[in-house]
Design a protein around this motif. Structure first.
Motif: not given
Length: 92
Positions: A12, A27, A30
């Motif tokens: 990730i 994020i 991932m």
């Protein structure tokens, strides 16, 4: 990263950023090897980022994914919701 026997199974990539006056974790990407998906590895990676965000007192965790990708259901199952008031824009 999630490793087994010196082999990377999943990872990730996240960054801390300032959004307005609040800090968030974003994020960026991932990934889990396709043959290992559905075994809780993605959940472990995601939980590590969520825990870090809470420990650091950040406002939350943000990510973008395609509404057509299976990842959207994964994130929903793990507590993520559609953001109100966000517009995704792009240029070609």
């Amino acid at each position: 990263m999630y490793e087994e026997d010196d082999t990377i199974i999943g990872c990730i990539f996240a960054v801390c950023k300032l959004s307005g006056s609040k800090k968030e974790v974003y994020i960026n990407e991932m990934a889990v090897l396709p043959k290992r998906q559905g075994q809780g590895i993605g959940r472990q990676l995601l939980n590590a980022v969520l825990e870090y965000s809470k420990e650091e007192g950040f406002a939350g965790v943000v990510l973008y994914t395609s509404e057509y990708a299976p990842a959207a259901k994964f994130y929903e199952k793990n507590g993520f919701k559609l953001s109100q008031g966000t517009i995704c824009m792009y240029s070609e």
